[in-house]
Scaffold this motif. Structure first.
Motif, mmCIF file in Angstrom:
data_model
loop_
_atom_site.group_PDB
_atom_site.id
_atom_site.type_symbol
_atom_site.label_atom_id
_atom_site.label_comp_id
_atom_site.label_asym_id
_atom_site.label_seq_id
_atom_site.Cartn_x
_atom_site.Cartn_y
_atom_site.Cartn_z
ATOM 1 N N LYS A 1 0.817 -1.224 0.000
ATOM 2 C CA LYS A 1 0.000 0.000 0.000
ATOM 3 C C LYS A 1 0.847 1.269 0.000
ATOM 4 O O LYS A 1 0.484 2.283 0.588
ATOM 5 N N ARG A 2 1.976 1.237 -0.694
ATOM 6 C CA ARG A 2 2.855 2.397 -0.820
ATOM 7 C C ARG A 2 2.698 3.017 -2.196
ATOM 8 O O ARG A 2 2.453 2.324 -3.180
ATOM 9 N N ASP A 3 2.882 4.348 -2.254
ATOM 10 C CA ASP A 3 2.975 5.025 -3.537
ATOM 11 C C ASP A 3 4.388 4.862 -4.073
ATOM 12 O O ASP A 3 5.373 5.031 -3.327
ATOM 13 N N LEU A 4 4.495 4.553 -5.361
ATOM 14 C CA LEU A 4 5.790 4.334 -5.986
ATOM 15 C C LEU A 4 6.095 5.461 -6.957
ATOM 16 O O LEU A 4 5.229 6.262 -7.314
ATOM 17 N N LEU A 5 7.354 5.511 -7.402
ATOM 18 C CA LEU A 5 7.733 6.482 -8.404
ATOM 19 C C LEU A 5 7.009 6.183 -9.713
ATOM 20 O O LEU A 5 6.659 5.033 -10.007
ATOM 21 N N GLU A 6 6.816 7.226 -10.491
ATOM 22 C CA GLU A 6 6.073 7.085 -11.741
ATOM 23 C C GLU A 6 6.724 6.087 -12.691
ATOM 24 O O GLU A 6 6.046 5.406 -13.460
#
Length: 561
Positions: free
Chosen positions: A159-164
């Motif tokens: 549930k982490r945001d990752l780099l584009e």
């Protein structure tokens, strides 16, 4: 039916900046308006090419799609832009050529990848130098298409945001490192401000009409019980929204799934409210994994919650607040967003406490006139008990993410979707059951022949197809079920079967059209549907499913909404 801009802003520092509103969102003005139908959500060419490139989800883009059915001029910004010549040897302007090229790409539903190839081919044939942008994205930028979405890559496992640019999650084991989803959240304040500024005169005019009770025979939502109570309790300017949740598969292999949360403004007249360009996308989820509703909508609903109380400022200087009236969707979508047991469970009804019976590998819900309805307190108590105990309580798995934003409490703000529950649900099921189990081959041929030659007025918009076709659309089922099945099959099926079927058809027609019996319309329809439900097992074996049970709540929904 949804609206979306083809530019998606990436999350990060570059998203900061002015959100001044200059452009409109509908046909008559200048803001870009791009619409999606279910069949047009993502081009298969994009998916095939992405799959061959290590199947990276970050390659899934919000697509460029054809413009509004009526007029494609509204997809471009009409503010003054210097139209430089395309190249030194022509008087044709670059802006005009780019605008026509974008219209062609959208009308022919060309994917973004192939659009770039087409632009490259045109570039190779033009004299050099020239002023034509070299890529599809740069061409949209030159036409002043605005960014209305924030795109982010999310790891479903941690549930982490990752780099584009990420194609895997470095924090997860190899087995879970590619469980990624693309989430696109709209800039809600900008969207609501733009659409309100363009439609405020229509909104004010309709508000004046329904406040005075004009045209109340159309039985629109604004004339019914819940909205009247809701509106009479508010003494400041506002717009109220109905949330729409739906999902589709993006390819034949069902590898990618798209979920869309959109909304419509209730204070618009029905014929304006239902237009695709006036249905606003709030968020998108694109992934190969099963939808995780809280992970998807947490930020979208936080943004909406923060915008509700202060509202947005219209061009006349009024502060317009936002209210969330209700949510509508098919049964799987509603079960997800309500955090409720699936529609094959023992306690799956959102409105009452009916218990299902598991018979012959099917869940059956037999008619019972003594079933208790769920109240606001019951719904909230069961949700919290399930949340704390981590065990399902009366069909509730826990607290719904909707509770933080709804202005009408659950379950009173739940609206069953007639298209899925009736047309694509029980009406289609029993029509096919009658066709396959009650009719002999000769009778089927006779019915198919009648259907094939049947003609309708132009405003029916779609012909009907015989039941021997593999795929029937909702509008085709509607035309057959509401208008054709009784007169066409009366000499084919027995008297009792036709009489029983007539209870269902007429009950739905009463709820589908104008209130022909005035305030008693819902009561009359309820008696017909109850009679149909009560004797259902005598004619249709093993088909007393959840969507049939939902019809017992239709008269109440008709009165309330």
């Amino acid at each position: 039916m949804v609206l979306i801009s083809s530019h998606v802003k990436q999350s990060g520092p570059e998203m900061a900046g002015s959100m001044d509103v200059e452009h409109s969102i509908t046909n008559e003005n200048s803001f870009i308006n791009i619409t999606l139908s279910n069949e047009e959500v993502l081009n298969k060419e994009d998916l095939n090419e992405q799959s061959s490139n290590e199947e990276d989800l970050n390659e899934v883009n919000v697509p460029s799609i054809s413009a509004s059915n009526n007029d494609s001029n509204d997809i471009f910004d009409h503010k003054e832009i210097s139209d430089l010549d395309l190249h030194p040897y022509t008087n044709l302007g670059c802006f005009s050529f780019a605008k026509n090229l974008i219209r062609f790409i959208r009308k022919t539903n060309i994917s973004k990848i192939h659009a770039n190839h087409l632009i490259g081919l045109i570039q190779s044939a033009l004299p050099q130098p020239n002023t034509l942008p070299i890529t599809y994205s740069k061409m949209l930028t030159s036409l002043s298409v605005e960014d209305l979405f924030i795109k982010r890559i999310v790891c479903i496992s941690c549930k982490r945001d990752l780099l584009e640019s990420s194609s895997t999650c470095s924090q997860c084991p190899n087995d879970n490192s590619k469980r990624l989803a693309v989430v696109c959240d709209s800039m809600q304040e900008m969207l609501f401000t733009q659409i309100y500024n363009n439609l405020y005169s229509t909104i004010n005019s309709y508000c004046e009409r329904f406040t005075k009770g004009i045209d109340d025979e159309i039985n629109d939502i604004v004339y019914n019980k819940n909205y009247k109570i809701f509106r009479n309790s508010i003494d400041y300017p506002f717009i109220s929204l109905t949330l729409h949740l739906d999902g589709i598969n993006l390819d034949k292999s069902n590898k990618y799934h798209l979920w869309i949360l959109s909304c419509s403004i209730i204070e618009l007249p029905p014929h304006v409210r239902s237009r695709r360009q006036n249905n606003i996308i709030l968020s998108l989820w694109i992934a190969k994994e099963k939808l995780v509703i809280n992970l998807w909508l947490d930020r979208c609903f936080s943004q909406l919650k923060n915008l509700k109380l202060p509202g947005f400022t219209s061009k006349l200087g009024d502060q317009i607040r936002i209210k969330i009236y209700g949510t509508i969707g098919d049964t799987p979508a509603l079960n997800l967003i309500l955090n409720h047991k699936g529609h094959g469970g023992y306690d799956c009804c959102w409105f009452c406490e009916i218990k299902g019976f598991y018979i012959n590998d099917k869940m059956q819900y037999y008619y019972d006139e003594h079933i208790a309805l769920r109240t606001e307190i019951d719904f909230a108590t069961d949700s919290r008990n399930a949340q704390y105990s981590k065990q399902t309580t009366n069909g509730r798995h826990g607290v719904s993410i909707l509770e933080s934003i709804m202005d009408i409490p659950l379950p009173y703000s739940i609206i069953a979707d007639y298209l899925h529950v009736t047309l694509l649900g029980h009406a289609k099921t029993i029509c096919l059951y009658l066709y396959k189990n009650y009719m002999k081959p000769k009778a089927r041929i006779e019915l198919d022949g009648k259907i094939s030659v049947q003609r309708f007025p132009h405003f029916f918009n779609r012909k009907i197809r015989p039941f021997n076709k593999s795929y029937l659309k909702a509008t085709e089922i509607r035309n057959v079920f509401l208008f054709c099945i009784l007169p066409m099959a009366r000499n084919i099926l027995g008297f009792e079967v036709m009489a029983h079927l007539g209870l269902f058809v007429i009950g739905i027609r009463l709820l589908h059209g104008r209130p022909v019996f005035g305030h008693q319309t819902a009561d009359v329809a309820n008696k017909l549907l109850i009679a149909f439900y009560r004797d259902h097992e005598n004619f249709y074996k093993g088909l007393q499913n959840f969507v049939l049970h939902i019809h017992t709540h239709f008269p109440e929904l008709y009165t309330n909404h």
